[in-house]
Write a protein that holds these residues in place. Structure first.
Motif, mmCIF file in Angstrom:
data_model
loop_
_atom_site.group_PDB
_atom_site.id
_atom_site.type_symbol
_atom_site.label_atom_id
_atom_site.label_comp_id
_atom_site.label_asym_id
_atom_site.label_seq_id
_atom_site.Cartn_x
_atom_site.Cartn_y
_atom_site.Cartn_z
ATOM 1 N N GLN A 1 -3.641 0.245 7.225
ATOM 2 C CA GLN A 1 -4.974 0.807 7.318
ATOM 3 C C GLN A 1 -5.849 -0.039 8.237
ATOM 4 O O GLN A 1 -5.629 -1.249 8.380
ATOM 5 C CB GLN A 1 -5.609 0.890 5.928
ATOM 6 N N ASP B 1 0.917 4.455 -2.460
ATOM 7 C CA ASP B 1 0.625 5.768 -1.868
ATOM 8 C C ASP B 1 1.737 6.769 -2.137
ATOM 9 O O ASP B 1 1.460 7.972 -2.260
ATOM 10 C CB ASP B 1 0.421 5.605 -0.362
ATOM 11 N N ARG C 1 0.827 -1.209 0.000
ATOM 12 C CA ARG C 1 0.000 0.000 0.000
ATOM 13 C C ARG C 1 0.863 1.261 0.000
ATOM 14 O O ARG C 1 0.533 2.258 -0.636
ATOM 15 C CB ARG C 1 -0.921 0.000 1.221
#
Length: 401
Positions: free
Chosen positions: A364, A42, A38
């Motif tokens: 997350q 990002d 991720r």
């Protein structure tokens, strides 16, 4: 009511806790790998967000300043600024290098930003310490990930820069922290030649009869002066006015300026879909493999713990204990082991692995929910297999063995 699972856990508490901790480290690595995947995506999006641009104007038939080399004249921004729908336009340069500070150097993306005020495209959107660049030369704003502090002296090529501001999460698509310097300095640094190369170039120019004409005084000096300056930038960053469509303004620039223009969605596709696609796919494959291996190890641990209690289960069956009690014993221990493992893994990934990883790790809440659910499902499925094996045990043979 006496909890057989609790009694059995307390009987071998050390073994159970250390097994859960070992399982937790494996789960922590799996969660960290998901965070690295991720974070890689990002980083690319953060570079676009932090640029403050809606459009990227670059050299014709190139993918832009982050993916390919791009050179356009540094006076193009003036004509772009006058087009309908354009609110702001500013030059920018980007290049990656080793920035030296004292005895150490840091891999960083150096960004040259045009003179202006906060909010100008290309400027860091916010600072955590210090101030923005106010002078035309020899000042720098650095991301805190570089480890630089206010007042540090940085060497970029042959010039020294003083760090006057610190920012956060200003990174390249590869995760390298960014250092911002004035545009003129960046233009010089990007195409700067060493002294020997400059001397040799001037000598070649002086020996060229086309440039060294006695009947044309000043020609040689003018040519040498033009060779000593860099009139190029990598891109023009454009902000559009409210009420205008990005693609509409982009089409006007393409038509009248004969340049390539990328919108935000196109730049995101270039960065995420092309530049980091292979790395992201590779990390995702490692994540899938690691998840499968983790699931297999979790199942094996639960099955092994159950087989280690075969004699105890046989005694329970001999004294008339119901099968559902034995089933509850195994399932409760499997759930407890999974909960301990996930808790240790979550703490390890959040507090230990994420801070020490050199790349950005994005964890997350949804990852935790999915991870916890996956661990519980795996533990329950493994316990079902172990239960089937335990219920088939012949008490006489187990105790006699």
């Amino acid at each position: 009511m006496i909890s057989l699972a609790g009694r059995d856990i307390m009987h071998s508490l050390g073994k159970f806790v250390f097994t859960g901790m070992g399982l937790g480290l494996l789960i922590g690595i799996t969660l960290s790998m998901a965070g690295i995947y991720r974070g890689l995506v990002d980083d690319g999006k953060a570079l676009l967000d932090n640029s403050g641009a809606d459009l990227w104007v670059v050299q014709q038939d190139t993918l832009g300043p982050y993916a390919e080399s791009s050179s356009i004249y540094d006076d193009v921004w003036r004509s772009i600024r006058g087009l309908p729908g354009v609110a702001r336009a500013a030059n920018a340069t980007y290049f990656t290098m080793q920035v030296r500070q004292g005895e150490r150097d840091v891999r960083a993306m150096v960004a040259g930003i045009a003179a202006g005020a906060p909010g100008t495209p290309g400027w860091p959107p916010y600072l955590v310490a210090g101030r923005q660049i106010t002078r035309g030369h020899y000042e720098a704003v650095a991301d805190i990930a570089t480890g630089f502090e206010l007042g540090d002296r940085l060497r970029i090529r042959r010039n020294l820069y003083t760090v006057v501001g610190l920012t956060r999460r200003m990174v390249s698509s590869g995760g390298d922290p960014m250092v911002f310097i004035p545009l003129k300095d960046a233009q010089e640094a990007q195409f700067l030649k060493d002294n020997d190369a400059i001397r040799q170039q001037r000598q070649r120019t002086a020996e060229n009869p086309a440039f060294n004409r006695p009947q044309v005084p000043g020609l040689l000096e003018a040519v040498i002066a033009s060779q000593s300056t860099n009139p190029y930038v990598n891109a023009v960053l454009v902000q559009i006015e409210p009420g205008h469509e990005a693609e509409e303004v982009a089409q006007a620039i393409r038509r009248w300026k004969r340049l390539t223009v990328h919108t935000r969605s196109q730049m995101e596709e270039i960065l995420v879909g092309k530049m980091i696609a292979t790395s992201a796919r590779q990390i995702f494959m490692f994540l899938v493999i690691l998840s499968l291996v983790s699931a297999a190890i979790v199942a094996f641990i639960i099955y092994t713990l159950t087989l280690g209690k075969i004699r105890e289960i046989a005694v329970l069956k001999l004294i008339g204990t119901r099968n559902r009690t034995i089933v509850g014993l195994i399932m409760q221990q499997a759930v407890a082991l999974g909960a301990i493992g996930f808790m240790v893994g979550k703490i390890t990934a959040t507090l230990v692995m994420a801070p020490i990883f050199p790349k950005y790790v994005l964890l997350q809440p949804l990852d935790s929910v999915i991870g916890f659910g996956a661990v519980m499902v795996i533990c329950l499925l493994a316990s079902i297999v172990a239960i089937r094996a335990a219920l088939k045990v012949d008490p006489a043979e187990a105790i006699g063995g």
